[in-house]
Motif scaffolding. Structure first.
Motif, PDB file in Angstrom:
ATOM      1  N   GLY A   1       0.679  -1.141  -0.040  1.00 43.59           N
ATOM      2  CA  GLY A   1       0.017  -0.044   0.011  1.00 43.59           C
ATOM      3  C   GLY A   1       0.627   1.120  -0.077  1.00 43.59           C
ATOM      4  N   TRP A   2       1.915   1.230   0.753  1.00 46.72           N
ATOM      5  CA  TRP A   2       2.802   2.286   0.801  1.00 46.72           C
ATOM      6  C   TRP A   2       3.583   2.674  -0.580  1.00 46.72           C
ATOM      7  CZ3 TRP A   2       8.236   2.753   0.426  1.00 46.72           C
ATOM      8  CH2 TRP A   2       8.617   4.035   0.747  1.00 46.72           C
ATOM      9  N   VAL A   3       3.807   1.480  -1.156  1.00 50.40           N
ATOM     10  CA  VAL A   3       4.545   1.543  -2.444  1.00 50.40           C
ATOM     11  C   VAL A   3       3.409   2.174  -3.713  1.00 50.40           C
ATOM     12  CG1 VAL A   3       5.388   0.419  -4.666  1.00 50.40           C
ATOM     13  CG2 VAL A   3       6.239  -0.011  -2.263  1.00 50.40           C
ATOM     14  N   ILE A   4       2.080   1.804  -3.470  1.00 53.69           N
ATOM     15  CA  ILE A   4       1.028   2.109  -4.337  1.00 53.69           C
ATOM     16  C   ILE A   4       0.872   3.597  -4.250  1.00 53.69           C
ATOM     17  CG2 ILE A   4      -1.307   2.022  -4.844  1.00 53.69           C
ATOM     18  CD1 ILE A   4      -1.146  -0.826  -4.522  1.00 53.69           C
ATOM     19  N   ASP A   5       0.820   4.035  -2.913  1.00 51.00           N
ATOM     20  CA  ASP A   5       0.566   5.455  -2.409  1.00 51.00           C
ATOM     21  C   ASP A   5       1.893   6.493  -2.913  1.00 51.00           C
ATOM     22  OD1 ASP A   5      -1.632   5.355  -1.240  1.00 51.00           O
ATOM     23  OD2 ASP A   5      -0.954   5.321   0.749  1.00 51.00           O
ATOM     24  N   TRP A   6       2.961   5.778  -2.983  1.00 50.67           N
ATOM     25  CA  TRP A   6       4.404   6.435  -3.446  1.00 50.67           C
ATOM     26  C   TRP A   6       4.207   6.939  -4.963  1.00 50.67           C
ATOM     27  CZ3 TRP A   6       8.047   9.217  -1.187  1.00 50.67           C
ATOM     28  CH2 TRP A   6       9.309   9.328  -1.939  1.00 50.67           C
ATOM     29  N   PHE A   7       3.709   5.878  -5.717  1.00 48.51           N
ATOM     30  CA  PHE A   7       3.946   6.048  -7.225  1.00 48.51           C
ATOM     31  C   PHE A   7       2.708   6.573  -7.652  1.00 48.51           C
ATOM     32  CE2 PHE A   7       7.377   2.342  -6.910  1.00 48.51           C
ATOM     33  CZ  PHE A   7       8.166   3.361  -7.686  1.00 48.51           C
ATOM     34  N   ALA A   8       1.290   6.371  -7.040  1.00 51.45           N
ATOM     35  CA  ALA A   8       0.324   6.933  -7.430  1.00 51.45           C
ATOM     36  C   ALA A   8      -0.145   8.165  -6.937  1.00 51.45           C
ATOM     37  CB  ALA A   8      -0.841   5.698  -7.395  1.00 51.45           C
ATOM     38  N   GLY A   9       0.359   8.515  -5.863  1.00 52.36           N
ATOM     39  CA  GLY A   9       0.073   9.803  -5.190  1.00 52.36           C
ATOM     40  C   GLY A   9      -1.437   9.690  -4.408  1.00 52.36           C
ATOM     41  N   THR A  10      -1.575   8.646  -3.834  1.00 48.94           N
ATOM     42  CA  THR A  10      -3.336   8.373  -3.436  1.00 48.94           C
ATOM     43  C   THR A  10      -3.250   8.302  -1.869  1.00 48.94           C
ATOM     44  OG1 THR A  10      -3.128   6.088  -3.777  1.00 48.94           O
ATOM     45  CG2 THR A  10      -4.236   7.394  -5.513  1.00 48.94           C
ATOM     46  N   SER A  11      -2.195   8.911  -1.318  1.00 47.22           N
ATOM     47  CA  SER A  11      -2.060   8.940  -0.113  1.00 47.22           C
ATOM     48  C   SER A  11      -3.171   9.208   0.901  1.00 47.22           C
ATOM     49  CB  SER A  11      -0.716   9.471   0.564  1.00 47.22           C
ATOM     50  OG  SER A  11      -0.526   9.582   1.903  1.00 47.22           O
ATOM     51  N   PRO A  12      -3.567   8.497   1.858  1.00 47.81           N
ATOM     52  CA  PRO A  12      -3.332   7.283   2.626  1.00 47.81           C
ATOM     53  C   PRO A  12      -4.362   6.208   2.098  1.00 47.81           C
ATOM     54  CG  PRO A  12      -4.699   8.676   4.017  1.00 47.81           C
ATOM     55  CD  PRO A  12      -4.450   9.299   2.686  1.00 47.81           C
ATOM     56  N   TRP A  13      -4.832   6.139   0.943  1.00 45.35           N
ATOM     57  CA  TRP A  13      -5.970   5.323   0.492  1.00 45.35           C
ATOM     58  C   TRP A  13      -5.341   3.916   0.178  1.00 45.35           C
ATOM     59  CZ3 TRP A  13     -10.123   6.054   2.839  1.00 45.35           C
ATOM     60  CH2 TRP A  13     -10.452   7.328   3.035  1.00 45.35           C
ATOM     61  N   GLY A  14      -4.272   3.943  -0.644  1.00 43.01           N
ATOM     62  CA  GLY A  14      -3.539   2.721  -1.217  1.00 43.01           C
ATOM     63  C   GLY A  14      -3.018   2.048   0.237  1.00 43.01           C
ATOM     64  N   LEU A  15      -2.501   2.959   0.945  1.00 45.34           N
ATOM     65  CA  LEU A  15      -1.874   2.178   2.256  1.00 45.34           C
ATOM     66  C   LEU A  15      -3.150   1.359   3.242  1.00 45.34           C
ATOM     67  CD1 LEU A  15      -0.013   1.514   4.345  1.00 45.34           C
ATOM     68  CD2 LEU A  15      -0.154   3.694   5.601  1.00 45.34           C
ATOM     69  N   LEU A  16      -4.234   2.199   3.531  1.00 44.93           N
ATOM     70  CA  LEU A  16      -5.260   1.653   4.061  1.00 44.93           C
ATOM     71  C   LEU A  16      -6.114   0.507   3.537  1.00 44.93           C
ATOM     72  CD1 LEU A  16      -6.899   4.954   5.473  1.00 44.93           C
ATOM     73  CD2 LEU A  16      -5.688   3.579   6.744  1.00 44.93           C
ATOM     74  N   VAL A  17      -6.422   0.697   2.262  1.00 44.43           N
ATOM     75  CA  VAL A  17      -6.726  -0.515   1.534  1.00 44.43           C
ATOM     76  C   VAL A  17      -6.033  -1.636   1.425  1.00 44.43           C
ATOM     77  CG1 VAL A  17      -7.900  -1.385  -0.732  1.00 44.43           C
ATOM     78  CG2 VAL A  17      -8.354   1.033   0.172  1.00 44.43           C
ATOM     79  N   MET A  18      -4.854  -1.574   1.133  1.00 47.95           N
ATOM     80  CA  MET A  18      -3.861  -2.748   1.223  1.00 47.95           C
ATOM     81  C   MET A  18      -3.589  -3.297   2.778  1.00 47.95           C
ATOM     82  SD  MET A  18      -3.822  -3.505  -1.869  1.00 47.95           S
ATOM     83  CE  MET A  18      -2.565  -4.671  -1.998  1.00 47.95           C
ATOM     84  N   LEU A  19      -3.479  -2.388   3.463  1.00 48.03           N
ATOM     85  CA  LEU A  19      -3.713  -2.966   4.935  1.00 48.03           C
ATOM     86  C   LEU A  19      -4.750  -4.011   5.353  1.00 48.03           C
ATOM     87  CD1 LEU A  19      -1.698  -2.982   7.425  1.00 48.03           C
ATOM     88  CD2 LEU A  19      -3.225  -1.116   8.080  1.00 48.03           C
ATOM     89  N   PHE A  20      -5.841  -3.554   4.909  1.00 44.89           N
ATOM     90  CA  PHE A  20      -7.126  -4.150   4.952  1.00 44.89           C
ATOM     91  C   PHE A  20      -7.051  -5.555   4.360  1.00 44.89           C
ATOM     92  CE2 PHE A  20     -11.531  -5.191   3.794  1.00 44.89           C
ATOM     93  CZ  PHE A  20     -12.140  -5.505   5.066  1.00 44.89           C
ATOM     94  N   MET A  21      -6.680  -5.373   3.381  1.00 51.47           N
ATOM     95  CA  MET A  21      -6.532  -6.550   2.269  1.00 51.47           C
ATOM     96  C   MET A  21      -5.723  -7.546   2.692  1.00 51.47           C
ATOM     97  SD  MET A  21      -8.580  -6.160  -0.062  1.00 51.47           S
ATOM     98  CE  MET A  21      -8.370  -7.573  -1.240  1.00 51.47           C
TER      99      MET A  21
END
Length: 105
Positions: A67-87
């Protein structure tokens, strides 16, 4: 001086000692057999506990990292981290439930 006669017959004492030795030997054998079965079960339970812990930590850490990597590249902070942490949490619990439903070896 007169010596007081022995209260116990030496033959009777030897028989009691032999009987005690036999009972002690049998008790030691039972204790060794019991310890062998307990050690095997404890090792298996210990391994299963470590595996459950690894699944849980791996799911959480792996999901957070992805999720952190997705947020880093896509600029969707903090949603990528939260969604992938949940997954990652869902996948970890699914794996733990699958392990607990598996019949023992």
């Amino acid at each position: 001086m007169s010596e007081e006669p022995s209260r116990h017959d030496p033959v009777e004492e030897d028989a009691r000692i032999d009987a005690l030795d036999t009972r002690l030997k049998a008790a030691k054998e039972r204790e060794e057999a019991r310890n062998r079965t307990q050690a095997h079960g404890a090792d298996a339970n210990y391994r299963m506990g470590n595996r459950v812990l690894a699944e849980l930590l791996g799911g959480l850490v792996g999901g957070a990292l992805i999720g952190w990597v997705i947020d880093w590249f896509a600029g969707t902070s903090p949603w990528g981290l939260l969604v992938m942490l949940f997954m990652g949490t869902v996948v970890a619990f699914r794996n733990i439930i699958r392990m607990s439903n598996r019949p023992p070896d």
